[in-house]
Write a protein that holds these residues in place. Structure first.
Motif, short mmCIF file in Angstrom:
data_model
loop_
_atom_site.label_atom_id
_atom_site.label_comp_id
_atom_site.label_asym_id
_atom_site.label_seq_id
_atom_site.Cartn_x
_atom_site.Cartn_y
_atom_site.Cartn_z
N MET A 245 4.24 1.04 9.95
CA MET A 245 3.81 2.42 10.14
C MET A 245 4.33 3.32 9.03
N GLN A 246 5.61 3.12 8.66
CA GLN A 246 6.20 3.93 7.59
C GLN A 246 5.54 3.63 6.23
N LEU A 247 5.15 2.38 6.02
CA LEU A 247 4.51 2.00 4.77
C LEU A 247 3.20 2.76 4.55
N VAL A 248 2.41 2.86 5.60
CA VAL A 248 1.10 3.51 5.43
C VAL A 248 1.20 5.03 5.49
N SER A 249 2.34 5.57 5.93
CA SER A 249 2.48 7.03 6.00
C SER A 249 3.36 7.59 4.89
N LYS A 250 4.51 6.92 4.60
CA LYS A 250 5.43 7.41 3.56
C LYS A 250 5.97 6.24 2.73
N PRO A 251 5.11 5.58 1.96
CA PRO A 251 5.56 4.40 1.22
C PRO A 251 6.57 4.70 0.13
N GLU A 252 6.61 5.95 -0.34
CA GLU A 252 7.51 6.29 -1.43
C GLU A 252 8.99 6.20 -1.03
N GLN A 253 9.28 6.09 0.26
CA GLN A 253 10.67 5.98 0.71
C GLN A 253 11.27 4.60 0.45
N PHE A 254 10.41 3.60 0.16
CA PHE A 254 10.90 2.23 0.00
C PHE A 254 11.10 1.89 -1.47
N ASP A 255 12.07 1.03 -1.73
CA ASP A 255 12.40 0.59 -3.08
C ASP A 255 12.32 -0.94 -3.12
N VAL A 256 13.40 -1.64 -2.83
CA VAL A 256 13.38 -3.09 -2.68
C VAL A 256 13.43 -3.41 -1.20
N MET A 257 12.57 -4.34 -0.76
CA MET A 257 12.55 -4.75 0.64
C MET A 257 12.84 -6.25 0.70
N VAL A 258 13.73 -6.65 1.60
CA VAL A 258 14.03 -8.07 1.76
C VAL A 258 13.66 -8.47 3.18
N THR A 259 12.94 -9.60 3.31
CA THR A 259 12.37 -9.95 4.61
C THR A 259 12.44 -11.45 4.87
N PRO A 260 12.41 -11.83 6.15
CA PRO A 260 12.15 -13.24 6.47
C PRO A 260 10.71 -13.59 6.07
N ASN A 261 10.34 -14.83 6.25
CA ASN A 261 9.10 -15.36 5.68
C ASN A 261 7.82 -14.64 6.14
N LEU A 262 7.53 -14.66 7.41
CA LEU A 262 6.26 -14.11 7.91
C LEU A 262 6.16 -12.61 7.68
N TYR A 263 7.22 -11.87 7.99
CA TYR A 263 7.18 -10.42 7.82
C TYR A 263 6.89 -10.05 6.35
N GLY A 264 7.46 -10.83 5.43
CA GLY A 264 7.26 -10.55 4.02
C GLY A 264 5.81 -10.68 3.60
N ASN A 265 5.11 -11.65 4.17
CA ASN A 265 3.69 -11.83 3.88
C ASN A 265 2.91 -10.60 4.32
N LEU A 266 3.19 -10.12 5.52
CA LEU A 266 2.48 -8.97 6.07
C LEU A 266 2.83 -7.69 5.31
N VAL A 267 4.11 -7.50 5.05
CA VAL A 267 4.57 -6.28 4.37
C VAL A 267 4.04 -6.23 2.94
N ALA A 268 4.07 -7.36 2.23
CA ALA A 268 3.60 -7.38 0.84
C ALA A 268 2.12 -7.06 0.75
N ASN A 269 1.33 -7.61 1.66
CA ASN A 269 -0.11 -7.33 1.63
C ASN A 269 -0.41 -5.89 2.00
N THR A 270 0.36 -5.34 2.94
CA THR A 270 0.18 -3.93 3.30
C THR A 270 0.54 -3.02 2.13
N ALA A 271 1.67 -3.29 1.50
CA ALA A 271 2.09 -2.49 0.35
C ALA A 271 1.10 -2.60 -0.80
N ALA A 272 0.55 -3.80 -1.01
CA ALA A 272 -0.43 -4.00 -2.08
C ALA A 272 -1.68 -3.18 -1.82
#
Length: 374
Positions: A245-272
């Motif tokens: 939710m934060q990614l699609v509303s205020k993505p500028e707040q994030f810098d480096v994100m570290v994630t377990p495997n599945l979450y990283g796939n979802l987060v990376a595609n959303t950010a892309a």
């Protein structure tokens, strides 16, 4: 003599272009501080190439054209690998072990059935434990949000991708999520080390420890321990659903994100998707000894027959991933030339594929990039 020379020197420093001397021209600021290679660093390097499925051969072919045009000190050892194979051929694994570096097009993974993902096989076989996707705004490419510059670092070898599934009784399937202290610590160390080396200010751990208290709890515990060793880097945590939710509303707040495997796939595609689409986001997978570079976010159009027939696949993501590869190989000036050329083509807006709102073919984009090479 020295007194008479001083006014001339001051004039040249104020007006460096007034002299044809190459030594004075360096004051113009057109070059960065000189990179000093070690003797032998200019020797051509072998890179294993996996063109892959669908549009893979088209976009990897684009990279080869650009590399040849800029006379980059790399040459490719190409292997035919396809997603419907039962395993990655041994000669391909041996080539990557020998060369240490691989460039890969998309490999289609069959849905269901007994065929395992060759992408996952490669990661496990070569222990490519860190996936890195860089999602950022490109000048001239309009997006809903500005100031997006996010690096998603994802644990690549365990979690839901462990592949440990079985049917308990007919109609009941059990899938195991495996989280270990060892893998959690090393991905956290990689994320903080990346932030430190790249002057990043914050690392955010993405989790679901409110529900998966033991598994994601162990991941968070590992991240917290590593964070204490980097007091100059801010550390925070976010639950994965709130993260989306934060990614699609205020993505500028994030810098480096570290994630377990599945979450990283979802987060990376959303950010892309937020930063311009999967067709322009670079990425790679790295371990202690080997690295595989590929399109950063999921290549959902790998099997898109229409794009393939029209030859309108977007080569930008793999070109930028190739720039990452050149830096990894310690060829920084070639990486800078390639990245600058790609960004200039995007900024001008004349040559863009359909996913970026244009009508250009893959070859037209490649030709434009080659024309912009310095």
């Amino acid at each position: 003599m020295a007194r008479r020379s001083l006014p001339i020197l001051k004039h040249l420093l104020r007006n460096p272009s007034s002299s044809s001397s190459p030594s004075i021209g360096l004051w113009s600021g057109s070059r960065s501080v000189t990179y000093m290679p070690r003797p032998g660093d200019g020797a051509p390097r072998a890179v294993t190439l996996i063109p892959g499925d669908g549009i893979g051969p088209l976009v990897t072919g684009s990279v080869r054209q650009v590399m040849e045009a800029m006379h980059a000190p790399v040459y490719f050892e190409s292997y035919d690998v396809h997603g419907d194979m039962t395993k990655v051929p041994e000669e391909v694994i041996e080539s990557i072990r020998k060369n240490k570096v691989c460039l890969k097009g998309g490999l289609a993974t069959p849905l269901g059935g007994g065929v395992s993902s060759l992408n996952v096989q490669l990661r496990k076989e070569l222990d490519l434990y860190a996936s890195l996707v860089h999602c950022f705004n490109l000048e001239g490419l309009p997006t809903r949000h500005e100031c997006v510059d996010i690096v998603v670092i994802r644990e690549n070898t365990e979690g839901e991708y462990s592949g440990l599934e079985h049917e308990v009784v007919p109609g009941v399937v059990e899938s195991l999520k495996v989280i270990t202290k060892f893998c959690s610590e090393r991905i956290a160390k990689y994320a903080f080390e990346y932030a430190y080396l790249n002057n990043r200010k914050k690392v955010t751990a993405v989790h679901k420890a409110n529900i998966m208290k033991l598994a994601d709890g162990l991941f968070l515990e590992s991240c917290r321990e590593v964070a204490t060793k980097y007091p100059g880097i801010k550390y925070n945590e976010i639950i994965v659903d709130n993260c989306c939710m934060q990614l699609v509303s205020k993505p500028e707040q994030f810098d480096v994100m570290v994630t377990p495997n599945l979450y990283g796939n979802l987060v990376a595609n959303t950010a892309a998707g937020i930063a311009g689409g999967t067709g322009v986001m670079p990425g790679g997978n790295v371990g202690a000894d080997h690295a595989v570079f590929e399109q950063g976010a999921s290549a959902g159009n790998v099997g898109n027959e229409k794009i393939l027939e029209q030859k309108k696949a977007n080569p930008v993501a793999l070109l930028l991933s190739s720039a990452m590869m050149l830096r990894h190989l310690q060829f920084p000036s070639f990486a800078d030339r390639l990245e600058t050329a790609v960004k200039r083509v995007i900024a001008e807006g004349k040559y863009r594929t359909k996913d970026l709102g244009g009508i250009s073919t893959t070859q037209e984009v490649v030709d434009a990039v080659i024309a912009k090479l310095g």
